[in-house]
Design a protein around this motif. Structure first.
Motif, PDB file in Angstrom:
ATOM      1  N   ARG A  30       0.850  -1.189   0.000  1.00  0.00           N
ATOM      2  CA  ARG A  30       0.000   0.000   0.000  1.00  0.00           C
ATOM      3  C   ARG A  30       0.887   1.241   0.000  1.00  0.00           C
ATOM      4  N   ALA A  34      -1.833   7.576   0.856  1.00  0.00           N
ATOM      5  CA  ALA A  34      -2.476   7.182  -0.401  1.00  0.00           C
ATOM      6  C   ALA A  34      -2.883   8.417  -1.206  1.00  0.00           C
ATOM      7  N   GLU A  35      -2.992   9.542  -0.538  1.00  0.00           N
ATOM      8  CA  GLU A  35      -3.344  10.794  -1.205  1.00  0.00           C
ATOM      9  C   GLU A  35      -2.291  11.842  -0.857  1.00  0.00           C
ATOM     10  N   SER A  60       1.780   5.628 -13.436  1.00  0.00           N
ATOM     11  CA  SER A  60       0.682   6.564 -13.636  1.00  0.00           C
ATOM     12  C   SER A  60       0.648   6.975 -15.103  1.00  0.00           C
ATOM     13  N   PRO A  88      -4.185   9.876 -10.657  1.00  0.00           N
ATOM     14  CA  PRO A  88      -4.080   8.572  -9.995  1.00  0.00           C
ATOM     15  C   PRO A  88      -2.765   7.866 -10.326  1.00  0.00           C
ATOM     16  N   VAL A  90      -0.760   3.783  -9.422  1.00  0.00           N
ATOM     17  CA  VAL A  90      -0.930   2.430  -8.879  1.00  0.00           C
ATOM     18  C   VAL A  90       0.439   1.776  -8.704  1.00  0.00           C
ATOM     19  N   GLU A  92       1.763  -1.358  -9.896  1.00  0.00           N
ATOM     20  CA  GLU A  92       1.311  -2.305 -10.909  1.00  0.00           C
ATOM     21  C   GLU A  92       1.418  -3.769 -10.471  1.00  0.00           C
ATOM     22  N   GLU A  95      -1.968  -4.165  -7.797  1.00  0.00           N
ATOM     23  CA  GLU A  95      -2.980  -3.155  -8.129  1.00  0.00           C
ATOM     24  C   GLU A  95      -4.205  -3.180  -7.224  1.00  0.00           C
ATOM     25  N   LYS A  96      -4.518  -4.314  -6.623  1.00  0.00           N
ATOM     26  CA  LYS A  96      -5.708  -4.385  -5.766  1.00  0.00           C
ATOM     27  C   LYS A  96      -5.539  -3.567  -4.490  1.00  0.00           C
ATOM     28  N   THR A  97      -4.309  -3.436  -4.004  1.00  0.00           N
ATOM     29  CA  THR A  97      -4.099  -2.715  -2.735  1.00  0.00           C
ATOM     30  C   THR A  97      -3.270  -1.443  -2.895  1.00  0.00           C
ATOM     31  N   ASN A  99      -2.883   1.656  -4.442  1.00  0.00           N
ATOM     32  CA  ASN A  99      -3.518   2.705  -5.235  1.00  0.00           C
ATOM     33  C   ASN A  99      -3.306   4.035  -4.540  1.00  0.00           C
ATOM     34  N   MET A 101      -3.340   8.735  -5.158  1.00  0.00           N
ATOM     35  CA  MET A 101      -3.767   9.896  -5.908  1.00  0.00           C
ATOM     36  C   MET A 101      -2.879  11.092  -5.547  1.00  0.00           C
TER      37      MET A 101
END
Length: 105
Positions: A30, A34-35, A60, A88, A90, A92, A95-97, A99, A101
């Motif tokens: 993760r 995340a932001e 990105s 955004p 990721v 790669e 990708e599910k966790t 992410n 921005m």
């Protein structure tokens, strides 16, 4: 003397550049944070610290950036200057966790 004057001329630019450095950590697949909020219209240095035991790829399409970060290492990505908006990104390989921005404002 000429070299001293030239050096003193660039010190303000070096100090200013240091203010535009941001850090994202990869932990447990993760991004933390995340932001990330950055100033619009400025070039920034983004340091990505991968603390996981496996590689991750910062990707990105909106930022036109792609960088593989080996496990337990750091990588630097330069981005911007950006228009105000949301960009955004990721991990790669997870990708599910992984992410995030970047918000330029």
């Amino acid at each position: 003397m000429r070299y001293l004057l030239l050096t003193l001329t660039f010190i303000p630019f070096l100090t200013f550049a240091a203010d535009l450095e941001y850090k994202i950590t990869i932990r447990d697949h993760r991004f933390e944070p995340a932001e990330l909020r950055i100033p619009a219209g400025k070039k920034i240095k983004l340091i990505i610290d991968n603390q996981d035991g496996s590689a991750e790829e910062f990707e990105s399409h909106e930022l036109n950036r792609e960088k593989v970060i080996p496990p337990k290492s750091k990588a630097t990505v330069y981005i911007g200057p950006l228009s105000p908006g949301r960009y955004p990104f990721v991990g790669e390989f997870h990708e599910k966790t992984a992410n995030g921005m970047i918000i330029a404002e």
